[in-house]
Design a protein around this motif. Structure first.
Motif, mmCIF file in Angstrom:
data_model
loop_
_atom_site.group_PDB
_atom_site.id
_atom_site.type_symbol
_atom_site.label_atom_id
_atom_site.label_comp_id
_atom_site.label_asym_id
_atom_site.label_seq_id
_atom_site.Cartn_x
_atom_site.Cartn_y
_atom_site.Cartn_z
ATOM 1 N N UNK A 45 0.826 -1.199 0.000
ATOM 2 C CA UNK A 45 0.000 0.000 0.000
ATOM 3 C C UNK A 45 0.864 1.254 0.000
ATOM 4 N N UNK A 46 1.880 1.249 0.834
ATOM 5 C CA UNK A 46 2.788 2.403 0.868
ATOM 6 C C UNK A 46 3.551 2.529 -0.460
ATOM 7 N N UNK A 47 3.993 1.402 -0.981
ATOM 8 C CA UNK A 47 4.764 1.417 -2.220
ATOM 9 C C UNK A 47 3.909 1.875 -3.405
ATOM 10 N N UNK A 48 2.694 1.362 -3.507
ATOM 11 C CA UNK A 48 1.794 1.766 -4.597
ATOM 12 C C UNK A 48 1.513 3.262 -4.501
ATOM 13 N N UNK A 49 1.253 3.742 -3.301
ATOM 14 C CA UNK A 49 0.997 5.171 -3.123
ATOM 15 C C UNK A 49 2.206 6.002 -3.539
ATOM 16 N N UNK A 50 3.402 5.554 -3.180
ATOM 17 C CA UNK A 50 4.616 6.282 -3.569
ATOM 18 C C UNK A 50 4.806 6.301 -5.081
ATOM 19 N N UNK A 51 4.499 5.183 -5.736
ATOM 20 C CA UNK A 51 4.600 5.126 -7.202
ATOM 21 C C UNK A 51 3.655 6.150 -7.819
ATOM 22 N N UNK A 116 -1.811 -8.543 -3.848
ATOM 23 C CA UNK A 116 -1.326 -7.170 -4.034
ATOM 24 C C UNK A 116 -1.952 -6.555 -5.285
ATOM 25 N N UNK A 117 -2.214 -7.373 -6.289
ATOM 26 C CA UNK A 117 -2.887 -6.892 -7.501
ATOM 27 C C UNK A 117 -4.298 -6.406 -7.182
ATOM 28 N N UNK A 118 -4.981 -7.080 -6.269
ATOM 29 C CA UNK A 118 -6.307 -6.620 -5.827
ATOM 30 C C UNK A 118 -6.173 -5.214 -5.250
ATOM 31 N N UNK A 119 -5.184 -5.012 -4.388
ATOM 32 C CA UNK A 119 -4.942 -3.697 -3.793
ATOM 33 C C UNK A 119 -4.568 -2.670 -4.866
ATOM 34 N N UNK A 149 -5.609 -1.764 -15.727
ATOM 35 C CA UNK A 149 -4.482 -1.172 -16.449
ATOM 36 C C UNK A 149 -3.594 -0.381 -15.485
ATOM 37 N N UNK A 150 -4.212 0.409 -14.608
ATOM 38 C CA UNK A 150 -3.437 1.169 -13.634
ATOM 39 C C UNK A 150 -2.709 0.242 -12.658
ATOM 40 N N UNK A 151 -3.314 -0.897 -12.327
ATOM 41 C CA UNK A 151 -2.617 -1.892 -11.498
ATOM 42 C C UNK A 151 -1.382 -2.391 -12.236
ATOM 43 N N UNK A 152 -1.490 -2.533 -13.549
ATOM 44 C CA UNK A 152 -0.351 -2.935 -14.365
ATOM 45 C C UNK A 152 0.763 -1.903 -14.374
ATOM 46 N N UNK A 153 0.404 -0.635 -14.300
ATOM 47 C CA UNK A 153 1.416 0.423 -14.204
ATOM 48 C C UNK A 153 2.256 0.201 -12.950
ATOM 49 N N UNK A 154 1.585 -0.118 -11.851
ATOM 50 C CA UNK A 154 2.329 -0.408 -10.618
ATOM 51 C C UNK A 154 3.204 -1.646 -10.794
ATOM 52 N N UNK A 155 2.660 -2.706 -11.366
ATOM 53 C CA UNK A 155 3.433 -3.946 -11.538
ATOM 54 C C UNK A 155 4.682 -3.689 -12.383
ATOM 55 N N UNK A 156 4.531 -2.904 -13.434
ATOM 56 C CA UNK A 156 5.690 -2.592 -14.282
ATOM 57 C C UNK A 156 6.750 -1.830 -13.491
#
Length: 184
Positions: A45-51, A116-119, A149-156
């Motif tokens: 959650x912290x990492x996704x928010x920082x991205x 994490x993908x759900x999040x 798609x936005x979840x994929x941005x985080x995964x990338x």
């Protein structure tokens, strides 16, 4: 070693979590092998928010990080009752709600990066709201696909930083497919 199937990279400080009162985030740089799902979700959650904060800064927009709550049973929110077996973003209080039994099932059946993908998908709905894209599509399924798609941005981004291993992308894909609308 990356996020991987039921494991994460190197040293990660112990973090506390709270059910219903919210997740308190501690500074960390990499998740660790052997961390609980809750600790992984706190890190993610912290990492996704920082991205997204970095992304929004590049296009000179303001990122407003959502709160994240993990709940066990149904919970009443400003957006209505959040049931079991679900994760949902509530724009009325800028909060992502994760049903703990649901994300635990996803973790056990598919893998930790699937949870994490759900999040990350729910963060996608935050991105939509902040960019004025919420409900901009004529069909609700398009909003869901855009959040994927936005979840994929985080995964990338996580992959580029060495947080993912070989099993993570198949886990994310399997979870997105399982959550999708097969009638589209």
């Amino acid at each position: 070693m990356g996020i991987g199937h039921r494991h994460w990279g190197t040293a990660f400080p112990s973090l506390n979590y709270a059910i219903i009162v919210g997740l308190m985030f501690a500074a960390s740089t990499m998740p660790a092998i052997g961390q609980t799902l809750h600790q992984k979700l706190i890190f993610a959650s912290r990492d996704i928010s920082n991205v997204w904060a970095r992304q929004f800064q590049t296009f000179k927009r303001t990122w407003i990080s959502p709160n994240t709550y993990i709940y066990i049973n149904r919970i009443s929110t400003p957006c209505g009752v959040m049931g079991n077996g679900n994760a949902q973003y509530c724009p009325r209080n800028n909060t992502i709600y994760l049903n703990q039994p649901f994300v635990s099932r996803v973790d056990h059946r598919v893998g930790d990066f699937a949870a994490i993908t759900v999040l990350a998908h729910e963060y996608g709905h935050v991105v939509q709201r902040l960019l004025g894209l919420s409900h901009a599509n004529p069909y609700p399924v398009q909003d869901e696909l855009q959040a994927d798609c936005f979840a994929g941005v985080y995964a990338k981004d996580a992959m580029a930083r060495g947080l993912l291993d070989a099993s993570d992308i198949p886990e994310a894909t399997a979870q997105s497919y399982a959550s999708g609308d097969s009638t589209f």
